[in-house]
Each structure stands twice: as structure tokens, then as C-alpha cells.
Design a protein around this motif. Structure first.
Motif, mmCIF file in Angstrom:
data_model
loop_
_atom_site.group_PDB
_atom_site.id
_atom_site.type_symbol
_atom_site.label_atom_id
_atom_site.label_comp_id
_atom_site.label_asym_id
_atom_site.label_seq_id
_atom_site.Cartn_x
_atom_site.Cartn_y
_atom_site.Cartn_z
ATOM 1 N N LYS A 239 0.814 -1.221 0.000
ATOM 2 C CA LYS A 239 0.000 0.000 0.000
ATOM 3 C C LYS A 239 0.846 1.268 0.000
ATOM 4 O O LYS A 239 0.317 2.360 -0.186
ATOM 5 C CB LYS A 239 -0.910 0.018 1.236
ATOM 6 N N LYS A 240 2.139 1.148 0.182
ATOM 7 C CA LYS A 240 3.005 2.327 0.317
ATOM 8 C C LYS A 240 3.197 3.034 -1.023
ATOM 9 O O LYS A 240 3.275 2.405 -2.064
ATOM 10 C CB LYS A 240 4.360 1.932 0.895
ATOM 11 N N GLU A 241 3.284 4.365 -0.973
ATOM 12 C CA GLU A 241 3.510 5.192 -2.165
ATOM 13 C C GLU A 241 4.994 5.486 -2.319
ATOM 14 O O GLU A 241 5.424 6.634 -2.284
ATOM 15 C CB GLU A 241 2.706 6.499 -2.045
ATOM 16 N N GLU A 242 5.771 4.438 -2.481
ATOM 17 C CA GLU A 242 7.220 4.572 -2.618
ATOM 18 C C GLU A 242 7.761 3.284 -3.220
ATOM 19 O O GLU A 242 7.053 2.273 -3.271
ATOM 20 C CB GLU A 242 7.869 4.822 -1.247
ATOM 21 N N PRO A 243 9.011 3.296 -3.694
ATOM 22 C CA PRO A 243 9.588 2.049 -4.198
ATOM 23 C C PRO A 243 9.655 0.999 -3.091
ATOM 24 O O PRO A 243 10.172 1.264 -2.002
ATOM 25 C CB PRO A 243 10.992 2.478 -4.648
ATOM 26 N N ILE A 244 9.147 -0.191 -3.354
ATOM 27 C CA ILE A 244 9.026 -1.215 -2.303
ATOM 28 C C ILE A 244 9.679 -2.539 -2.690
ATOM 29 O O ILE A 244 9.659 -3.484 -1.903
ATOM 30 C CB ILE A 244 7.539 -1.474 -1.975
ATOM 31 N N GLY A 245 10.243 -2.626 -3.870
ATOM 32 C CA GLY A 245 10.755 -3.905 -4.366
ATOM 33 C C GLY A 245 11.754 -4.567 -3.441
ATOM 34 O O GLY A 245 11.645 -5.760 -3.142
ATOM 35 N N ARG A 246 12.734 -3.810 -2.954
ATOM 36 C CA ARG A 246 13.777 -4.396 -2.107
ATOM 37 C C ARG A 246 13.226 -4.828 -0.756
ATOM 38 O O ARG A 246 13.648 -5.854 -0.204
ATOM 39 C CB ARG A 246 14.920 -3.400 -1.925
ATOM 40 N N LYS A 247 12.292 -4.060 -0.217
ATOM 41 C CA LYS A 247 11.685 -4.453 1.058
ATOM 42 C C LYS A 247 10.873 -5.732 0.888
ATOM 43 O O LYS A 247 10.898 -6.615 1.756
ATOM 44 C CB LYS A 247 10.788 -3.324 1.585
ATOM 45 N N ILE A 285 5.196 -15.750 -5.332
ATOM 46 C CA ILE A 285 5.201 -14.336 -4.955
ATOM 47 C C ILE A 285 6.591 -13.739 -5.178
ATOM 48 O O ILE A 285 6.732 -12.607 -5.660
ATOM 49 C CB ILE A 285 4.766 -14.164 -3.485
ATOM 50 N N ARG A 286 7.628 -14.513 -4.826
ATOM 51 C CA ARG A 286 8.998 -14.021 -5.028
ATOM 52 C C ARG A 286 9.258 -13.702 -6.497
ATOM 53 O O ARG A 286 9.884 -12.694 -6.828
ATOM 54 C CB ARG A 286 10.007 -15.074 -4.537
ATOM 55 N N GLU A 287 8.773 -14.559 -7.390
ATOM 56 C CA GLU A 287 8.949 -14.320 -8.814
ATOM 57 C C GLU A 287 8.258 -13.021 -9.248
ATOM 58 O O GLU A 287 8.773 -12.280 -10.092
ATOM 59 C CB GLU A 287 8.402 -15.507 -9.619
ATOM 60 N N GLN A 288 7.077 -12.758 -8.661
ATOM 61 C CA GLN A 288 6.363 -11.539 -8.989
ATOM 62 C C GLN A 288 7.084 -10.297 -8.470
ATOM 63 O O GLN A 288 7.169 -9.273 -9.152
ATOM 64 C CB GLN A 288 4.937 -11.591 -8.411
ATOM 65 N N THR A 289 7.601 -10.401 -7.242
ATOM 66 C CA THR A 289 8.254 -9.235 -6.627
ATOM 67 C C THR A 289 9.563 -8.873 -7.339
ATOM 68 O O THR A 289 10.032 -7.745 -7.222
ATOM 69 C CB THR A 289 8.540 -9.463 -5.139
ATOM 70 N N GLN A 290 10.143 -9.817 -8.083
ATOM 71 C CA GLN A 290 11.374 -9.530 -8.831
ATOM 72 C C GLN A 290 11.154 -8.450 -9.872
ATOM 73 O O GLN A 290 12.101 -7.851 -10.375
ATOM 74 C CB GLN A 290 11.897 -10.800 -9.495
ATOM 75 N N ASN A 291 9.885 -8.204 -10.237
ATOM 76 C CA ASN A 291 9.589 -7.217 -11.261
ATOM 77 C C ASN A 291 8.922 -5.968 -10.691
ATOM 78 O O ASN A 291 8.314 -5.189 -11.423
ATOM 79 C CB ASN A 291 8.678 -7.838 -12.340
ATOM 80 N N ILE A 292 8.998 -5.793 -9.374
ATOM 81 C CA ILE A 292 8.386 -4.620 -8.733
ATOM 82 C C ILE A 292 9.478 -3.618 -8.374
ATOM 83 O O ILE A 292 10.514 -3.968 -7.840
ATOM 84 C CB ILE A 292 7.595 -5.037 -7.478
ATOM 85 N N GLU A 293 9.218 -2.351 -8.709
ATOM 86 C CA GLU A 293 10.195 -1.282 -8.451
ATOM 87 C C GLU A 293 10.465 -1.112 -6.959
ATOM 88 O O GLU A 293 9.549 -1.084 -6.160
ATOM 89 C CB GLU A 293 9.666 0.037 -9.042
#
Length: 293
Positions: A239-247, A285-293
Motif C-alpha cells: 500500500k506504500k507510495e514509494e519504491p518497495i521492491g527491495r523491502k 510471490i517471489r517471482e512476482q516481486t522480482q519485477n516490482i520497483e
């Protein structure tokens, strides 16, 4: 808002001026921010401004920017004629003719071929004016890119939340089976002792102590609590309005750690199968998060 690291943006500057730009930007997933800009050499001094405009909107991913320029009826160079040098060349040729009494074949094309008689001087660009023409289509291309990344990010977010619900259901099943595992172990221990001792009496206190030791080793309450906590943190992070991929990468890593611990402690086949399904969803989920900023 969740943003994907995959996207494409394209823009063309408005016609009616002496020049036009075509800008294309494409991005793919990457651990860090990797920006490559390809543009005409005459505009290289504007590269830092181009980079800053993109960095203001994109914080992670491999970014390739292609800028091409078209000039319409614009003279960006002028031809200079060196009259003094040309006069000297003609005088020298005439002296050679008279001295050696040779044929006079002095021509315009001959003189024009001598060094520095005719030179091409490139006019300096007004870079501020060029930037004014370039900045708007660049911003349009970046906005198109960001819109595409946001749309795909929304789809990724919906899919991850759906998988989290499945994990929650499986964790609840594991939690229900946790007390049954200890009880089942106690029953199997008693049956085994009965077989070994046959008619001899069984020390109930010894059995109780053995069961207590096993229950302590096989307790997965803490892991279940932490796993549920990580799932909630993952949902909140989305829900955060910031880059969250690494977290998200870190949270997924911790979820997988807890699932592995539960699997190593569990001696019940059904519990192990439940945890394997949990790990399967975590990996998706991990595979999906690999493509999230």
C-alpha cells in the motif's frame, strides 16, 4: 502505488518547428537503477538533464533511452571563402606559368581544392532552446512509461494479495494440526513401548517426559506467528507510495525462512505437505516481486 519495472514510453515532439524529436524509453527488471541514454552527439551536453528528468520518475530497473532528431530546412553550418588565401594561390600559379612557360589551366575547381580556401563552419547550437524543444516530448515519454508500469504493478499487486490469502488458509491448517502432531506422537510412542515391553507395565511419567521433550522440539507456534506477521507486513508494504521492491524481497526471504523451519520441525506428513504448498506460493510471490520497483 505498486509499479512494475517493465514498461515502454514513446513520444514525438510537435511539428511546425525547425526540428523534431522522437523519444523511446523501455525498462526491464534489474536489482539497481541502470540508465543508458543514446542521443545525437551534438546534444550530448544535454544528457545530464535527460538523466535527471528520468531519475525523478524512475528509481529502479534497467532503463534504455533512445532520442533521435530531425532537422527541417535548418542550416546548421555555413561555408566561408578565404579571399586572401585564394589570391595568393592564384598569384603563385601565375608565377609558375610565366616562369616555366607552361599551359595556363587555372580553374575555379583547381583553386577550390586547395586547403583552407573554402571551409565549412558549424554553427553553435542554442542548447537552452534545444532543451525547450526536447523537454516536453521527453516528459511525455516518461509519463507514458510510468503509466504502463503502474498498470502492470496493479495487476502484480492483486495477484500477490490473492496468493497471500491462500497462504493464510494453509497456515491456519498447519496451526490446527500442531497439537495433533504431539498427541499422535504420544500414541505412537505408547504403542511402540507396548510392543517392546509386551506384558510389562509402562512408566507413564517417562512417557509424559518424552512427549514434553518432543513437544518442545516440535513446537511451531512462534514460526506460525512470525509467518502470519510477515504476510501482514507484505500486504501493508504493497500500500506504500514509494519504491518497495527491495523491502518485498526481504519479507519474502523471511517468510521462506519460517516455512523451512516449520518443515524441519514437523514429523507429520500432512503438515509437511501443507508447508510444501506454502513454499510453492511464496516462490510464486517471489517471482512476482522480482519485477516490482
Amino acid at each position: 502505488m505498486v509499479k512494475s519495472m517493465t514498461g515502454f514510453g514513446r513520444a514525438i515532439s510537435e511539428e511546425g518547428t525547425g526540428r523534431s524529436f522522437t523519444i523511446e524509453i523501455k525498462t526491464v527488471n534489474h536489482r539497481y537503477f541502470d540508465l543508458n541514454v543514446r542521443m545525437p552527439r551534438s546534444l550530448v551536453s544535454l544528457e545530464n538533464k535527460v538523466r535527471q528528468s528520468i531519475k525523478n520518475k524512475v528509481s529502479r530497473g534497467k532503463v534504455d533511452v533512445f532520442i533521435s532528431q530531425n532537422l527541417y530546412g535548418k542550416e546548421d553550418a555555413e561555408i566561408n571563402f578565404n579571399e586572401k588565401l585564394s589570391d595568393n594561390y592564384v598569384n603563385c600559379l601565375q608565377k609558375i606559368r610565366d616562369r616555366y612557360d607552361v599551359a595556363d589551366n587555372i580553374s575555379v575547381s583547381l583553386i577550390a581544392r586547395f586547403p583552407e580556401v573554402i571551409t565549412l563552419e558549424k554553427k553553435e547550437e542554442d542548447l537552452e532552446a534545444v532543451w525547450q524543444s526536447l523537454s516536453q516530448p521527453l516528459n511525455n515519454a516518461v509519463e507514458a512509461l510510468v503509466n504502463m508500469r503502474e498498470k502492470e504493478g496493479t495487476k502484480l499487486c492483486e495477484d500477490i494479495i490473492c496468493k497471500c490469502r491462500f497462504i493464510n488458509e494453509l497456515v491456519n491448517e498447519v496451526e490446527k494440526r500442531a497439537p495433533l502432531v504431539v498427541e499422535d506422537y504420544k500414541q505412537r510412542l505408547e504403542n511402540r513401548l507396548q510392543e517392546l515391553l509386551q506384558n510389562s507395565s509402562i512408566d507413564e511419567n517417562r512417557i509424559a517426559a518424552e512427549v514434553a521433550i518432543f513437544a518442545d522440539k516440535a513446537a511451531i507456534d512462534e514460526e506460525i506467528v512470525r509467518l502470519n506477521s510477515h504476510i501482514e507486513q507484505l500486504k501493508e508494504t504493497l500500500k506504500k507510495e514509494e519504491p518497495i521492491g527491495r523491502k518485498l524481497d526481504f519479507i519474502i526471504q523471511e517468510m521462506n525462512r519460517e516455512a523451512n523451519t516449520i518443515c524441519s520441525k514437523a514429523s507429520d506428513l500432512e503438515t509437511v505437505n501443507l508447508v510444501i504448498n506454502i513454499k510453492n506460493y511464496i516462490e510464486k510471490i517471489r517471482e512476482q516481486t522480482q519485477n516490482i520497483e
